[in-house]
Motif scaffolding. Structure first.
Motif, short mmCIF file in Angstrom:
data_model
loop_
_atom_site.label_atom_id
_atom_site.label_comp_id
_atom_site.label_asym_id
_atom_site.label_seq_id
_atom_site.Cartn_x
_atom_site.Cartn_y
_atom_site.Cartn_z
N ASP A 79 0.86 -1.17 0.00
CA ASP A 79 0.00 0.00 0.00
C ASP A 79 0.91 1.23 0.00
O ASP A 79 1.52 1.56 1.01
CB ASP A 79 -0.90 -0.03 1.23
N THR A 81 0.25 4.37 -0.11
CA THR A 81 -0.19 5.43 0.81
C THR A 81 0.31 5.16 2.21
O THR A 81 0.77 6.06 2.92
CB THR A 81 -1.73 5.50 0.80
N SER A 82 0.26 3.89 2.63
CA SER A 82 0.75 3.52 3.95
C SER A 82 2.25 3.75 4.05
O SER A 82 2.74 4.25 5.07
CB SER A 82 0.42 2.05 4.23
N SER A 84 4.02 5.94 2.35
CA SER A 84 4.28 7.37 2.34
C SER A 84 3.94 8.01 3.68
O SER A 84 4.71 8.82 4.20
CB SER A 84 3.47 8.02 1.21
N GLU A 85 2.76 7.64 4.24
CA GLU A 85 2.29 8.30 5.46
C GLU A 85 2.95 7.74 6.71
O GLU A 85 3.24 8.49 7.65
CB GLU A 85 0.76 8.13 5.57
#
Length: 542
Positions: A79, A81-82, A84-85
């Motif tokens: 993932d 997004t995971s 990156s965040e």
């Protein structure tokens, strides 16, 4: 001479085993995480063959940007997004705010305790373990001068949503089915059974695929020896690939040469949960929505999930229709062949005259015609299943009508034979879990009936009964509770008793904790209940 030959064979076998052990030792040898970051990255790239989906993001950590690090993952399995965040942003911003991170040891502690916001994080000192984790969708962090690598759970790939299973459609009941993602399937079971005793034990099978397997059971209900036996059989599997639960089924079943399945499968979480609540165990395989359940009893083939969501009276009638349909799908063609070939005197005279008139002029014997039509039906069914659904349905309907009508018009077969094949085909779909076994048995009984008449059918059925009584599924008799007979467990076989009357679990499976519920669960109207309570109070006062 024979002894010399045997000694030579034993010597060759001994040498082969020693070579295999040496080879295994070479494969098992662990490659530890090196202090130099570039050495670790080179090894990973070499193992992955410089694959294009391997991503390596190099960064610098600390307030003075002295410490080199790399974030590695496989694109498409994670993932983004995971990452990156929860990983990239904290590492590139938050670590700069820490003053005491001049060494790699300190920075690793800071990353673990104060930086990474992901919930699942662990260490490893084995590079091969890190590579295995990358291949399952996790992300690794390698830091220069550190002999440990961090593994963070970031699995996230395109997956099919939860849908109603097409093979177990119900009118009343949940509309959710298992998917191809293992963790989604375990979460569905966890949503059904809110019990801390629900245990999931994971392992990997397949030398090349390293497929994730999960054994699910309820501790306290399941027999501990059953779990040990499942683990023993799974651990004995040495194969390259496990691509579907059918692979495992063939490796661990009790009777590999039997036409009857001794391991059940389902796509429905409610069915798997209900079986686990009876003391069975489930085997979940990553990449398939079909979950295996063991041990399996033959009577399970006659039970569906909707039986327990509807009222028991109608369910009992439907269950008898399933039993009759199973007998029709196995015995009807053989009975027709035996009557038309050997026992015409049993057929009523008007019906016999009609059958003779219909079959007059047909060139083939009844046995050949029955086998030919059985093969044609299997061809149509296979074509209907493999083709896209709209095309497959059209092929099945048009093919059956056109071929049947054309064969009768051309005088190749008789009309009663077409009716018999059509009724057999419809009946075979009623008990779908035994459709494969019914097809095999149907052809065998047709040949016996064409050769010996009714005696052939009786001989075949006796052999079938002996075979079924000898079958075991993980130590449990396959025909239980019919053979051996257990009167208490017949409450859910030929009839479906009300749920309040099924206060015990199957004794042959859940003998450790057979009590399912209280004995006094039958509902009563309010006035009767008040009356009974008053009677109890008055008796207490006296």
């Amino acid at each position: 001479m024979l002894r010399k030959l045997l000694r030579k064979l034993r010597f060759i076998e001994l040498l082969r085993n020693e070579n295999n052990e040496e080879g295994d030792q070479e494969v098992v040898a662990d490659i530890q995480v090196a202090k130099k970051l570039q050495e670790n990255l080179s090894y990973i790239e070499k193992r992955l063959g410089k694959s294009s989906d391997f991503v390596c993001r190099k960064i610098r950590l600390g307030s003075k940007d002295k410490i080199e690090a790399a974030i590695v993952y496989i694109e498409g399995l994670v993932d983004k997004t995971s990452i990156s965040e929860n990983i990239l942003r904290p590492l590139m911003i938050d670590t700069r705010l820490v003053a005491n991170e001049d060494t790699a040891v300190n920075i690793v502690k800071v990353i673990e305790t104060n930086t990474i916001t992901s919930g699942d994080i662990r260490y490893t000192a084995d590079l091969d373990c890190l590579i295995d984790s990358l291949l399952t969708g996790e992300t690794g962090i390698l830091i220069n001068s550190s002999k440990k690598a961090l593994i963070i759970a970031t699995r996230g790939w395109e997956a099919r949503g939860i849908q109603q299973p097409e093979t177990e459609v119900v009118v009343r009941g949940p509309r959710e089915g298992f998917t191809e993602t293992l963790r989604t399937n375990t979460s569905q079971l966890r949503r059904k059974i809110h019990n801390p005793n629900l245990i999931f034990e994971a392992m990997k099978l397949g030398k090349q695929t390293k497929t994730e397997i999960c054994i699910a059971y309820i501790k306290g209900l399941v027999n501990d020896k059953l779990i040990e036996e499942i683990k023993r059989r799974l651990e004995s599997i040495e194969t390259d690939a496990i691509l579907e639960s059918g692979y495992i089924e063939e490796f661990i079943e009790d009777a590999p040469f039997s036409p009857f399945p001794t391991i059940a499968n389902t796509e429905r979480p409610d069915v798997a949960a209900a079986k686990m609540l009876e003391g069975r165990a489930a085997i979940l395989v990553d990449g398939t929505p079909f979950v295996l359940t063991v041990p399996m009893l033959f009577v399970e083939s006659l039970q569906i999930a909707e039986d327990y969501y509807s009222r028991p009276f109608y369910t009992t009638i439907i269950r008898w229709i399933r039993i009759i349909s199973l007998f029709i799908s196995i015995l009807l063609p053989a009975t027709y062949v035996a009557l038309a070939t050997f026992h015409q005197e049993i057929i009523p005279t008007p019906l016999l005259i009609t059958m003779i008139a219909a079959s007059e002029g047909t060139p083939f014997p009844v046995l050949v015609a029955a086998i030919f039509m059985g093969i044609v039906f299997e061809i149509l069914r296979e074509a209907g299943v493999r083709l896209p659904r709209p095309v497959g349905q059209a092929v099945s309907i048009v093919g059956a009508l056109v071929i049947g009508e054309a064969a009768v018009s051309a005088g190749l077969i008789s009309a009663p034979l077409v009716i018999m094949v059509a009724l057999t085909a419809i009946s075979s779909f009623v008990v779908s879990s035994q459709a494969d076994a019914a097809t095999v048995l149907r052809f065998i009984l047709v040949i016996l009936a064409g050769s010996l008449g009714a005696f052939g059918i009786i001989i075949g059925l006796l052999g079938l009964l002996i075979h079924m009584t000898s079958l075991r599924s993980f130590g449990t008799p396959y025909l239980s509770p019919l053979a051996p007979l257990s009167l208490r467990d017949l409450k859910d076989v030929l009839v479906r008793s009300p749920l309040w009357a099924m206060f015990t679990r199957p004794r042959t499976i859940a003998w450790q904790d057979p009590q399912r519920q209280d004995f006094r669960m039958m509902p009563h109207p309010p006035q009767d209940r008040d009356k009974s309570e008053a009677e109890v109070d008055s008796s207490d006062n006296e």
